[in-house]
Scaffold this motif. Structure first.
Motif, PDB file in Angstrom:
ATOM      1  N   CYS A 190       1.029  -1.120   0.179  1.00 54.21           N
ATOM      2  CA  CYS A 190       0.040   0.157   0.030  1.00 54.21           C
ATOM      3  C   CYS A 190       0.824   0.883  -0.022  1.00 54.21           C
ATOM      4  CB  CYS A 190      -0.622   0.173   1.118  1.00 54.21           C
ATOM      5  SG  CYS A 190      -2.153  -1.759   1.476  1.00 54.21           S
ATOM      6  N   HIS A 191       0.402   2.342   0.078  1.00 54.21           N
ATOM      7  CA  HIS A 191       1.280   3.440  -0.468  1.00 54.21           C
ATOM      8  C   HIS A 191       0.867   4.385   0.885  1.00 54.21           C
ATOM      9  CE1 HIS A 191       1.549   7.926  -1.773  1.00 54.21           C
ATOM     10  NE2 HIS A 191       1.903   7.488  -0.901  1.00 54.21           N
ATOM     11  N   SER A 192       1.933   4.546   1.803  1.00 56.10           N
ATOM     12  CA  SER A 192       1.434   4.442   3.782  1.00 56.10           C
ATOM     13  C   SER A 192       1.595   6.207   2.968  1.00 56.10           C
ATOM     14  CB  SER A 192       2.414   3.800   4.113  1.00 56.10           C
ATOM     15  OG  SER A 192       2.170   3.903   5.849  1.00 56.10           O
ATOM     16  N   ILE A 193       0.799   6.569   3.801  1.00 53.74           N
ATOM     17  CA  ILE A 193       1.260   7.837   4.228  1.00 53.74           C
ATOM     18  C   ILE A 193       0.449   7.873   5.807  1.00 53.74           C
ATOM     19  CG2 ILE A 193      -0.500  10.416   4.047  1.00 53.74           C
ATOM     20  CD1 ILE A 193      -0.760   9.644   1.497  1.00 53.74           C
ATOM     21  N   ARG A 194       1.495   8.474   6.566  1.00 53.88           N
ATOM     22  CA  ARG A 194       1.038   9.099   8.115  1.00 53.88           C
ATOM     23  C   ARG A 194       0.588  10.216   8.738  1.00 53.88           C
ATOM     24  NH1 ARG A 194       5.328   8.775  12.921  1.00 53.88           N
ATOM     25  NH2 ARG A 194       4.292   8.703  14.873  1.00 53.88           N
ATOM     26  N   LEU A 195      -0.901  10.343   9.699  1.00 52.14           N
ATOM     27  CA  LEU A 195      -1.150  11.031   9.337  1.00 52.14           C
ATOM     28  C   LEU A 195      -0.978  11.827  11.531  1.00 52.14           C
ATOM     29  CD1 LEU A 195      -3.031  10.552   7.898  1.00 52.14           C
ATOM     30  CD2 LEU A 195      -4.690  11.368   8.938  1.00 52.14           C
ATOM     31  N   GLY A 196      -0.682  13.414  11.400  1.00 52.46           N
ATOM     32  CA  GLY A 196       0.089  13.217  12.699  1.00 52.46           C
ATOM     33  C   GLY A 196      -0.558  13.778  13.713  1.00 52.46           C
ATOM     34  N   THR A 197      -0.870  14.667  14.648  1.00 48.45           N
ATOM     35  CA  THR A 197      -1.415  15.618  15.649  1.00 48.45           C
ATOM     36  C   THR A 197      -1.430  17.073  14.989  1.00 48.45           C
ATOM     37  OG1 THR A 197       0.287  15.829  16.828  1.00 48.45           O
ATOM     38  CG2 THR A 197      -0.889  14.087  17.647  1.00 48.45           C
ATOM     39  N   VAL A 198      -1.879  17.627  15.863  1.00 46.67           N
ATOM     40  CA  VAL A 198      -2.646  19.045  15.029  1.00 46.67           C
ATOM     41  C   VAL A 198      -2.348  19.703  16.869  1.00 46.67           C
ATOM     42  CG1 VAL A 198      -4.717  20.788  14.630  1.00 46.67           C
ATOM     43  CG2 VAL A 198      -4.914  18.484  14.316  1.00 46.67           C
ATOM     44  N   GLU A 199      -2.405  21.382  16.360  1.00 42.51           N
ATOM     45  CA  GLU A 199      -1.534  22.105  16.779  1.00 42.51           C
ATOM     46  C   GLU A 199      -2.501  22.696  17.403  1.00 42.51           C
ATOM     47  OE1 GLU A 199      -0.328  25.834  18.352  1.00 42.51           O
ATOM     48  OE2 GLU A 199      -1.865  26.164  16.488  1.00 42.51           O
ATOM     49  N   MET A 200      -2.426  23.340  18.745  1.00 39.31           N
ATOM     50  CA  MET A 200      -2.940  23.193  19.351  1.00 39.31           C
ATOM     51  C   MET A 200      -3.866  24.724  19.684  1.00 39.31           C
ATOM     52  SD  MET A 200      -3.309  23.504  24.160  1.00 39.31           S
ATOM     53  CE  MET A 200      -2.380  24.614  24.350  1.00 39.31           C
ATOM     54  N   GLY A 201      -3.574  25.838  19.034  1.00 41.56           N
ATOM     55  CA  GLY A 201      -3.210  26.526  18.601  1.00 41.56           C
ATOM     56  C   GLY A 201      -4.901  26.892  17.755  1.00 41.56           C
ATOM     57  N   ALA A 202      -4.455  25.922  16.799  1.00 43.98           N
ATOM     58  CA  ALA A 202      -5.675  25.751  15.187  1.00 43.98           C
ATOM     59  C   ALA A 202      -6.885  25.211  15.895  1.00 43.98           C
ATOM     60  CB  ALA A 202      -4.284  25.027  13.981  1.00 43.98           C
ATOM     61  N   MET A 203      -6.363  24.039  16.691  1.00 46.65           N
ATOM     62  CA  MET A 203      -7.483  23.121  17.557  1.00 46.65           C
ATOM     63  C   MET A 203      -8.238  24.233  18.277  1.00 46.65           C
ATOM     64  SD  MET A 203      -6.956  19.892  17.673  1.00 46.65           S
ATOM     65  CE  MET A 203      -7.499  18.697  19.363  1.00 46.65           C
ATOM     66  N   ALA A 204      -8.182  24.706  18.964  1.00 53.90           N
ATOM     67  CA  ALA A 204      -9.127  25.846  19.541  1.00 53.90           C
ATOM     68  C   ALA A 204      -9.539  26.515  19.327  1.00 53.90           C
ATOM     69  CB  ALA A 204      -7.722  27.156  20.829  1.00 53.90           C
ATOM     70  N   GLU A 205      -8.823  26.921  17.569  1.00 52.59           N
ATOM     71  CA  GLU A 205      -9.929  27.873  16.821  1.00 52.59           C
ATOM     72  C   GLU A 205     -10.832  27.006  16.188  1.00 52.59           C
ATOM     73  OE1 GLU A 205     -11.182  29.699  13.947  1.00 52.59           O
ATOM     74  OE2 GLU A 205      -9.785  28.101  13.369  1.00 52.59           O
ATOM     75  N   TRP A 206     -10.573  26.254  15.454  1.00 50.20           N
ATOM     76  CA  TRP A 206     -11.675  25.336  15.294  1.00 50.20           C
ATOM     77  C   TRP A 206     -12.802  25.002  16.381  1.00 50.20           C
ATOM     78  CZ3 TRP A 206     -12.521  19.819  16.815  1.00 50.20           C
ATOM     79  CH2 TRP A 206     -13.210  19.281  15.495  1.00 50.20           C
ATOM     80  N   ALA A 207     -12.717  24.812  17.278  1.00 51.89           N
ATOM     81  CA  ALA A 207     -13.302  24.652  18.418  1.00 51.89           C
ATOM     82  C   ALA A 207     -14.261  25.482  18.626  1.00 51.89           C
ATOM     83  CB  ALA A 207     -13.300  23.976  20.129  1.00 51.89           C
ATOM     84  N   SER A 208     -13.624  26.428  18.792  1.00 49.60           N
ATOM     85  CA  SER A 208     -14.389  27.747  19.268  1.00 49.60           C
ATOM     86  C   SER A 208     -15.530  27.703  17.877  1.00 49.60           C
ATOM     87  CB  SER A 208     -13.585  29.086  19.196  1.00 49.60           C
ATOM     88  OG  SER A 208     -13.012  28.825  20.283  1.00 49.60           O
ATOM     89  N   ARG A 209     -15.057  27.700  16.554  1.00 47.33           N
ATOM     90  CA  ARG A 209     -15.514  27.831  15.125  1.00 47.33           C
ATOM     91  C   ARG A 209     -16.853  27.062  15.221  1.00 47.33           C
ATOM     92  NH1 ARG A 209     -12.033  27.849  12.170  1.00 47.33           N
ATOM     93  NH2 ARG A 209     -12.159  26.045  11.113  1.00 47.33           N
TER      94      ARG A 209
END
Length: 359
Positions: free
Chosen positions: A165-184
């Motif tokens: 398979c073509h393997s692609i790893r997903l990482g974690t998200v920066e906390m500031g971006a997470m907080a902004e997304w959660a607010s929005r």
């Protein structure tokens, strides 16, 4: 019709988008990363972009674009497309019968799309027989097919599967971006959004679950309270009583969550996790980690359990980074022992005595 936003996985999306645009798509992809990283959502987005009837209208700079209006898009988002199928664990595993059905159906000619697309969710839960059956398909892929595996870690599967398979790893998200997304997107107050962003440790799916999981926080509060009562108490009987009480509470909380799962509502995933002895140990590890960081650096921005800041500051003055580091390692060892099927009572008794009789 649209899927939810994919947060913080632009690198993975660029790779996949470039292959779609250039016509160099692989017949099989392995999208892997921690639960809550958006891996299943990305797999669905890949399936949409690969099957959209208006893909040639994708705006410049867009990633994994799909129109959301054509018949293929509407049916895939709605979960009713005859050429887009999902395999998920039946009980605790994905069985060989499920992969054999996939093997038969994927060999048939597509009905409405140009591709037969199959998504295997939680692929690491395939039995060994199921993995060997899938391996035959990956070695001799059916014409005009796309197989997308979603997993936590490729090392939990046969190495020959990941290699095909073509393997692609997903990482974690920066906390500031997470907080902004959660607010929005979740419409959370800014302070609540920042707290959940820290607690979810860079995983948007986990943040979304925690935002509506009151049982998780009730159990977390109880775990922290019991741990704080035992720390430095010097009383072995109190420690053993706390161990027994915690395990009994975890058992009851898990039964309630599973009763919910058996009803018309899905059981909150976070409550199911923290209500296991291993999950409780992971929660304790987060507490001791915070004490270690706070006692060593004093930096409150690095704290996960921000709603307990006063208690953390109080406890941090009573110990040293060396002690809190020792406790963090000790509780992580207990979690690993529990995963290896050590008797929960023995493991929890030993851990609580370690906290109570600290020197």
């Amino acid at each position: 019709m649209r899927l939810p936003e994919i947060l913080g996985q632009d690198d993975a999306m660029r790779i996949l988008d470039a292959e779609i645009r250039s016509g160099t798509m692989s017949h099989a992809y392995l999208l892997w990363g921690p639960r809550g990283s958006g891996r299943t959502l990305l797999a669905r987005r890949l399936g949409l972009a690969a099957n959209c009837s208006r893909a040639d209208q994708a705006p410049p700079g867009s990633l994994l674009w799909y129109c959301g209006e054509c018949a293929n898009c509407a049916k895939i988002v709605g979960g009713v497309h005859p050429d887009f199928s999902i395999v998920a664990p039946s009980g605790s595993s994905i069985k060989i019968a499920q992969i054999r059905e996939m093997q038969w159906r994927i060999s048939l000619k597509a009905n409405e799309s140009e591709l037969k697309t199959w998504l295997i969710d939680d692929a690491e839960q395939m039995t060994e027989d199921a993995q060997n059956c899938l391996l035959k398909m990956l070695e001799e892929p059916p014409g005009r097919s796309l197989i997308i595996l979603v997993a936590q870690d490729p090392h939990m599967m046969l190495p020959t599967i990941a290699s095909r398979c073509h393997s692609i790893r997903l990482g974690t998200v920066e906390m500031g971006a997470m907080a902004e997304w959660a607010s929005r997107e979740l419409r959370l107050p800014p302070e609540r959004a920042r707290f959940l962003a820290a607690l979810s440790q860079g995983l948007p799916g986990r943040l979304s679950s925690l935002a509506s999981d009151q049982d998780y926080f009730a159990l977390r509060d109880s775990i922290i309270s019991r741990v704080r009562t035992v720390m430095w108490c010097g009383d072995g009987k109190l420690a053993l009583d706390a161990s027994e009480g915690l395990l009994d509470e975890l058992k009851k909380a898990r039964a309630r969550a599973q009763d919910t799962d058996a009803s018309e509502e899905a059981a909150p995933r976070e409550t199911l996790e923290i209500s296991s002895p291993t999950g409780a140990c992971n929660s304790m590890a987060g507490w001791f980690r915070d004490l270690f960081v706070l006692s060593l650096t004093g930096d409150k921005d690095l704290i996960i359990n921000r709603d307990y800041m006063d208690a953390l500051e109080e406890d941090a003055t009573r110990g040293s980074p060396a002690l809190f580091g020792k406790w963090t390692i000790r509780v992580m060892q207990a979690a690993r022992a529990l995963e290896a099927n050590v008797n929960p009572r023995l493991a929890m008794d030993d851990l609580m005595l370690c906290l109570a009789l600290a020197r």
